[in-house]
Design a protein around this motif. Sequence first.
Motif, PDB file in Angstrom:
ATOM      1  N   PRO A   1       0.824  -1.207   0.000  1.00  0.00           N
ATOM      2  CA  PRO A   1       0.000   0.000   0.000  1.00  0.00           C
ATOM      3  C   PRO A   1       0.862   1.262   0.000  1.00  0.00           C
ATOM      4  N   PRO A   2       0.407   2.290  -0.682  1.00  0.00           N
ATOM      5  CA  PRO A   2       1.173   3.539  -0.768  1.00  0.00           C
ATOM      6  C   PRO A   2       1.411   4.176   0.595  1.00  0.00           C
ATOM      7  N   ALA A   3       0.449   4.117   1.492  1.00  0.00           N
ATOM      8  CA  ALA A   3       0.628   4.734   2.819  1.00  0.00           C
ATOM      9  C   ALA A   3       1.748   4.036   3.589  1.00  0.00           C
ATOM     10  N   ALA A   4       1.821   2.722   3.478  1.00  0.00           N
ATOM     11  CA  ALA A   4       2.879   1.976   4.170  1.00  0.00           C
ATOM     12  C   ALA A   4       4.242   2.313   3.584  1.00  0.00           C
ATOM     13  N   ARG A   5       4.318   2.437   2.268  1.00  0.00           N
ATOM     14  CA  ARG A   5       5.588   2.806   1.623  1.00  0.00           C
ATOM     15  C   ARG A   5       6.010   4.210   2.025  1.00  0.00           C
ATOM     16  N   ARG A   6       5.030   5.115   2.125  1.00  0.00           N
ATOM     17  CA  ARG A   6       5.319   6.488   2.516  1.00  0.00           C
ATOM     18  C   ARG A   6       5.827   6.524   3.959  1.00  0.00           C
ATOM     19  N   ALA A   7       5.199   5.755   4.842  1.00  0.00           N
ATOM     20  CA  ALA A   7       5.641   5.695   6.242  1.00  0.00           C
ATOM     21  C   ALA A   7       7.035   5.092   6.337  1.00  0.00           C
ATOM     22  N   ALA A   8       7.288   4.046   5.550  1.00  0.00           N
ATOM     23  CA  ALA A   8       8.625   3.434   5.545  1.00  0.00           C
ATOM     24  C   ALA A   8       9.668   4.441   5.071  1.00  0.00           C
ATOM     25  N   GLY A   9       9.304   5.247   4.098  1.00  0.00           N
ATOM     26  CA  GLY A   9      10.212   6.293   3.612  1.00  0.00           C
ATOM     27  C   GLY A   9      10.539   7.321   4.678  1.00  0.00           C
ATOM     28  N   TRP A  10       9.534   7.713   5.450  1.00  0.00           N
ATOM     29  CA  TRP A  10       9.771   8.662   6.539  1.00  0.00           C
ATOM     30  C   TRP A  10      10.666   8.060   7.616  1.00  0.00           C
ATOM     31  N   TRP A  11      10.432   6.787   7.955  1.00  0.00           N
ATOM     32  CA  TRP A  11      11.291   6.114   8.934  1.00  0.00           C
ATOM     33  C   TRP A  11      12.728   6.035   8.417  1.00  0.00           C
ATOM     34  N   ALA A  12      12.869   5.726   7.141  1.00  0.00           N
ATOM     35  CA  ALA A  12      14.207   5.634   6.549  1.00  0.00           C
ATOM     36  C   ALA A  12      14.901   6.999   6.560  1.00  0.00           C
ATOM     37  N   ALA A  13      14.163   8.049   6.232  1.00  0.00           N
ATOM     38  CA  ALA A  13      14.738   9.398   6.244  1.00  0.00           C
ATOM     39  C   ALA A  13      15.161   9.802   7.651  1.00  0.00           C
ATOM     40  N   GLY A  14      14.315   9.514   8.629  1.00  0.00           N
ATOM     41  CA  GLY A  14      14.664   9.845  10.016  1.00  0.00           C
ATOM     42  C   GLY A  14      15.872   9.076  10.509  1.00  0.00           C
ATOM     43  N   ALA A  15      15.919   7.772  10.199  1.00  0.00           N
ATOM     44  CA  ALA A  15      17.056   6.956  10.620  1.00  0.00           C
ATOM     45  C   ALA A  15      18.337   7.421   9.937  1.00  0.00           C
ATOM     46  N   THR A  16      18.232   7.796   8.672  1.00  0.00           N
ATOM     47  CA  THR A  16      19.405   8.299   7.946  1.00  0.00           C
ATOM     48  C   THR A  16      19.916   9.587   8.579  1.00  0.00           C
ATOM     49  N   ALA A  17      19.004  10.478   8.936  1.00  0.00           N
ATOM     50  CA  ALA A  17      19.408  11.732   9.582  1.00  0.00           C
ATOM     51  C   ALA A  17      20.108  11.475  10.913  1.00  0.00           C
ATOM     52  N   LEU A  18      19.744  10.397  11.587  1.00  0.00           N
ATOM     53  CA  LEU A  18      20.372  10.073  12.874  1.00  0.00           C
ATOM     54  C   LEU A  18      21.731   9.405  12.719  1.00  0.00           C
ATOM     55  N   PHE A  19      21.861   8.443  11.806  1.00  0.00           N
ATOM     56  CA  PHE A  19      23.112   7.687  11.737  1.00  0.00           C
ATOM     57  C   PHE A  19      24.159   8.333  10.832  1.00  0.00           C
ATOM     58  N   LEU A  20      23.738   9.118   9.852  1.00  0.00           N
ATOM     59  CA  LEU A  20      24.677   9.653   8.874  1.00  0.00           C
ATOM     60  C   LEU A  20      25.768  10.550   9.464  1.00  0.00           C
ATOM     61  N   PRO A  21      25.487  11.429  10.438  1.00  0.00           N
ATOM     62  CA  PRO A  21      26.584  12.223  11.006  1.00  0.00           C
ATOM     63  C   PRO A  21      27.666  11.349  11.657  1.00  0.00           C
ATOM     64  N   MET A  22      27.256  10.287  12.329  1.00  0.00           N
ATOM     65  CA  MET A  22      28.243   9.395  12.953  1.00  0.00           C
ATOM     66  C   MET A  22      29.062   8.684  11.888  1.00  0.00           C
ATOM     67  N   HIS A  23      28.390   8.232  10.849  1.00  0.00           N
ATOM     68  CA  HIS A  23      29.089   7.542   9.769  1.00  0.00           C
ATOM     69  C   HIS A  23      30.045   8.504   9.056  1.00  0.00           C
ATOM     70  N   ALA A  24      29.603   9.721   8.811  1.00  0.00           N
ATOM     71  CA  ALA A  24      30.463  10.722   8.169  1.00  0.00           C
ATOM     72  C   ALA A  24      31.691  11.010   9.026  1.00  0.00           C
ATOM     73  N   HIS A  25      31.513  11.035  10.340  1.00  0.00           N
ATOM     74  CA  HIS A  25      32.645  11.238  11.254  1.00  0.00           C
ATOM     75  C   HIS A  25      33.644  10.095  11.119  1.00  0.00           C
ATOM     76  N   HIS A  26      33.164   8.872  11.022  1.00  0.00           N
ATOM     77  CA  HIS A  26      34.052   7.717  10.841  1.00  0.00           C
ATOM     78  C   HIS A  26      34.792   7.823   9.511  1.00  0.00           C
ATOM     79  N   VAL A  27      34.070   8.167   8.458  1.00  0.00           N
ATOM     80  CA  VAL A  27      34.679   8.277   7.131  1.00  0.00           C
ATOM     81  C   VAL A  27      35.730   9.379   7.123  1.00  0.00           C
ATOM     82  N   TRP A  28      35.449  10.486   7.786  1.00  0.00           N
ATOM     83  CA  TRP A  28      36.399  11.602   7.867  1.00  0.00           C
ATOM     84  C   TRP A  28      37.703  11.129   8.496  1.00  0.00           C
ATOM     85  N   HIS A  29      37.593  10.378   9.593  1.00  0.00           N
ATOM     86  CA  HIS A  29      38.795   9.850  10.232  1.00  0.00           C
ATOM     87  C   HIS A  29      39.478   8.802   9.353  1.00  0.00           C
TER      88      HIS A  29
END
Length: 179
Positions: A1-29
């Motif tokens: 269903p489109p609503a479920a895909r949209r919700a999954a997209g929001w969860w993915a965007a939120g999780a990416t916003a949380l983990f990406l700074p830490m991952h970028a810090h690791h990559v920088w080092h």
Amino acid sequence: PPAARRAAGWWAAGATALFLPMHAHHVWHGARGTRPKAGVWTLLAMSAIILGALPLTGTVWLPTTHAIAVSALIVLRPRWSLPVFAAVVFVQLPYVRWLGTAEVDAYTYYPLTALWRTSAVFAPIWAIGAVRQLEAVRRSLAHDAVVRERLGIDEQLRRTIGAALTEIAARGERAGELL
């Protein structure tokens, strides 16, 4: 269903916003050839975010686990990072079964995706870090060579000119005594 895909997209965007700074810090080092302080803790937090988002996002999010493997290869020593890397590749199989997917080749696609994504991201980071470490060592060796050369010249001047100046000073004192 489109609503479920949209919700999954929001969860993915939120999780990416949380983990990406830490991952970028690791990559920088990693690109500098160093290990981040408290890197194990940020790796654990990042892993919890990525793995915690899987039930909310489904198999679409599963290839994101390569970020765990890349960060582990940067943060951890090889005796720990290589097993974590292997675990990320092989954990795809139970997750595919648990999350369920209609893809026919899911049991080969997701582990191979984790393998090639990790390799494709980590290899350039490792190469850049190695080049930077080699450059730092080269600069250090060049500096040490300059210091050794200066010390050699100083010793040579002390032996040759120093002896001549000592003789001149002694003659000057004797001349001063004669006057």
